[in-house]
Write an enzyme that holds these catalytic residues in place. Structure first.
Site, PDB file in Angstrom:
ATOM      1  N   LYS A 102     -13.144   3.869  -3.995  1.00  0.00           N
ATOM      2  CA  LYS A 102     -12.669   4.961  -4.835  1.00  0.00           C
ATOM      3  C   LYS A 102     -11.567   4.442  -5.768  1.00  0.00           C
ATOM      4  CE  LYS A 102      -8.863   7.086  -3.333  1.00  0.00           C
ATOM      5  NZ  LYS A 102      -7.722   7.603  -2.751  1.00  0.00           N
TER       6      LYS A 102
ATOM      7  N   LYS B 254       2.855  13.874   0.231  1.00  0.00           N
ATOM      8  CA  LYS B 254       3.641  12.713   0.659  1.00  0.00           C
ATOM      9  C   LYS B 254       5.077  13.174   0.922  1.00  0.00           C
ATOM     10  CE  LYS B 254       0.683   9.298  -1.173  1.00  0.00           C
ATOM     11  NZ  LYS B 254      -0.048   8.599  -0.132  1.00  0.00           N
TER      12      LYS B 254
ATOM     13  N   LYS C 175     -14.044   7.481   9.462  1.00  0.00           N
ATOM     14  CA  LYS C 175     -13.115   7.785  10.570  1.00  0.00           C
ATOM     15  C   LYS C 175     -13.873   8.446  11.710  1.00  0.00           C
ATOM     16  CE  LYS C 175      -8.969   8.252   7.781  1.00  0.00           C
ATOM     17  NZ  LYS C 175      -7.619   8.029   8.212  1.00  0.00           N
TER      18      LYS C 175
ATOM     19  N   HIS D 263     -11.403  12.693  -0.084  1.00  0.00           N
ATOM     20  CA  HIS D 263     -11.314  12.758   1.380  1.00  0.00           C
ATOM     21  C   HIS D 263     -11.416  14.177   1.944  1.00  0.00           C
ATOM     22  CE1 HIS D 263     -10.097   8.757   0.668  1.00  0.00           C
ATOM     23  NE2 HIS D 263      -8.798   8.909   0.663  1.00  0.00           N
TER      24      HIS D 263
ATOM     25  N   GLU E  48       1.710  13.196   4.999  1.00  0.00           N
ATOM     26  CA  GLU E  48       2.146  11.808   5.161  1.00  0.00           C
ATOM     27  C   GLU E  48       3.664  11.799   5.123  1.00  0.00           C
ATOM     28  OE1 GLU E  48      -1.297   9.009   3.515  1.00  0.00           O
ATOM     29  OE2 GLU E  48      -0.420  10.254   1.961  1.00  0.00           O
TER      30      GLU E  48
ATOM     31  N   VAL F 157     -14.118 -11.834 -13.931  1.00  0.00           N
ATOM     32  CA  VAL F 157     -15.244 -10.923 -13.657  1.00  0.00           C
ATOM     33  C   VAL F 157     -15.809 -10.265 -14.921  1.00  0.00           C
ATOM     34  CG1 VAL F 157     -14.536 -10.400 -11.293  1.00  0.00           C
ATOM     35  CG2 VAL F 157     -13.747  -8.926 -13.169  1.00  0.00           C
TER      36      VAL F 157
ATOM     37  N   SER G   6     -10.128 -13.759  -9.131  1.00  0.00           N
ATOM     38  CA  SER G   6      -9.700 -14.592 -10.256  1.00  0.00           C
ATOM     39  C   SER G   6      -8.742 -15.717  -9.817  1.00  0.00           C
ATOM     40  CB  SER G   6      -9.025 -13.714 -11.317  1.00  0.00           C
ATOM     41  OG  SER G   6      -7.977 -13.014 -10.707  1.00  0.00           O
TER      42      SER G   6
END
Ligand code: BG6
Length: 464
Positions: free
Chosen positions: A141, A319, A175, A233, A209, A89, A48
């Site tokens: 996703k 996380k 991966k 995943h 993570e 869009v 946009s």
């Protein structure tokens, strides 16, 4: 391998080319494909923002330069492919302009790097403009929000596209160590012979993570760890760990075997599910006050088929944990006490570890007699050292999308099965336990593995 329509795309159209994913992943992947002489088509960016193509090229240069030493000749070739169209869009006028610019009789790969609520409207508009006859559409996703929304999205896409025109992106499938699973498992008798309930007692999957949700508070708060990384995943990884060997080289040969794994799994039991939220999460910009969204999950699952019945699978993801590491760990059964040893102490179980991130590799943990006691010894392979620098996930995925190789993408039935599997945890999430940033999650997670192998310190790369 190309199957489905087997056509290589003759142009690439990227919706959302001024967005985050393009800046972080797409431009770099395109540059690397260009460097490997694997790009052969024009690339049209759609977004946009009212910018010129020159400005887009500068954005691309900045994004690529963050990670790559830019080779001017390679970059110029890539820049020469780029054009840009801006518009809304949701407006049919954009698609008329698009059709005029790119023609309706081409084999286009449309790549939607857009918010999920726009997937179906964009595809419907492309269909109405006659742009889908010979094209494929890659969709980032998340694919749905739960089972019902995934089905609804599938239904809307399938109204205008055949299944083999839809490429559902899950970047874990690009991966290298994840791709490697199929080869390691079936090209090695030593692994293939061990790989079932007769030898394997338990499987652990960890995705840790060592950072929080950073600037993605608004997105993440509506999603949570289960939807963010488990439904997609980690279940995709599990399917590759657990599947039977594909019977042929086609994408459906592989996807059939993965789908069978999911079909053999019951919907998960909230009794074997722990959720956590790191302290301080509620202060992240964009996170709702009093949010109950989880930033950590751990759960137990099983695959009720001939190969795996009775082998518990424990999975944890979170996380703000102490490390960034993703691994799959298989524990063998124990050997009997050894009569020839002076002390009749059991040797430890062997462990097989596939490290997905960082520094992908494989480790085999064996037992040796060191001095007067058992000692674990390791046979390690770092894939970068042994196999060479890996191709980046998005490089693999974009290339696969362009040549029409659907092996690297998730199929509709698998997506719906994975939502079915996690749905009870979405319906009955249970309480969210606080945990300290930098810890391995809430204490309740130990209960989950009581009586089984405890959670292991993941195999970390050498930091020497
Ligand atoms: C994304 C999630 O899909 O995967 C992120 O939305 C997560 O929350 C990321 O950090 C992890 O991917 P990678 O490739 O860095 O392990």
């Amino acid at each position: 391998m190309t199957d489905g329509d087997g056509r290589t795309a003759d142009q690439l159209v990227i919706f959302g080319i001024t967005g985050d994913l393009a800046r972080k992943m797409t431009f770099r992947a395109l540059y690397r494909l260009e460097r490997r002489a694997l790009l052969n088509c024009p690339i049209l960016g759609v977004a946009s923002d009212d910018i010129t193509v020159e400005a887009l090229i500068e954005r691309a240069r900045d994004a690529i330069g963050e990670h790559e030493q830019i080779d001017a000749a390679v970059f110029d070739r890539l820049a020469g492919r780029l054009s840009y169209l801006h518009g809304d869009v949701t407006d049919a006028a954009l698609y008329r302009a698009l059709a005029e610019q790119i023609g309706t009789d081409r084999s286009t790969l449309f790549y939607l790097e857009m918010p999920p609520s726009l997937f179906a409207p964009i595809v419907e508009n492309l269909g109405q403009a006659g742009l889908l006859t010979r094209s494929r559409v890659a969709i980032e996703k998340p694919f749905g929000y739960d089972l019902a929304s995934a089905r609804e999205l599938n239904g809307r896409l399938r109204a205008v596209l055949d299944e083999d025109q839809i490429l559902r992106v899950d970047h874990f499938l690009g991966k290298q160590p994840v791709l490697e699973l199929e080869y390691l498992r079936f090209a090695n008798t030593t692994l293939a012979e061990l790989w079932d309930r007769r030898s394997i007692a338990e499987i652990h999957i960890t995705m840790a993570e060592n950072f929080g949700v950073e600037d993605r508070g608004k997105f993440y708060d509506a999603v949570g760890a289960l939807r963010d990384v488990v439904q997609n995943h980690l279940l995709q990884v599990l399917a590759l760990v657990a599947m039977e060997p594909p019977v042929g080289p086609g994408a459906d040969d592989l996807n059939d075997k993965k789908a069978e794994v999911f079909r053999a799994m019951s919907a998960l039991d909230p009794k074997h599910y722990v959720r956590g939220q790191y302290r301080g999460y509620a202060d992240v910009a964009g996170v709702a006050a009093g949010s109950q969204t989880e930033t950590f999950v751990a759960m137990r699952m099983e695959i009720e088929n001939w190969r795996w019945a009775g082998v518990p699978i424990f999975l944890r993801a979170g996380k703000a944990l102490p490390e960034r590491v993703t691994e799959v760990r298989l524990f063998t059964h124990r050997v009997p006490a050894l009569g020839f040893m002076p002390q009749r102490e059991h040797a430890d179980r062997n462990q097989i570890v596939l490290r997905i991130d960082p520094d992908p590799g494989m480790r085999l943990q064996l037992v040796a007699q060191g001095g007067d006691s058992w000692q674990n010894v390791h046979l390690d392979s770092s894939f970068a050292q042994d196999l060479g620098e890996p191709v980046l996930p998005y490089e693999n995925l974009l290339h696969a999308g362009l040549i029409g190789d659907r092996q690297l993408f998730a199929r509709e039935d698998a997506i719906e099965e994975t939502w079915r599997i996690v749905q009870p945890l979405l319906d009955t999430p249970g309480e969210v336990h606080p945990y300290e940033p930098g810890s391995w999650g809430p204490a309740a997670v130990e209960e989950l593995v009581r009586g089984r192998r405890s959670w292991q310190q993941p195999w970390l790369p050498d930091r020497a």
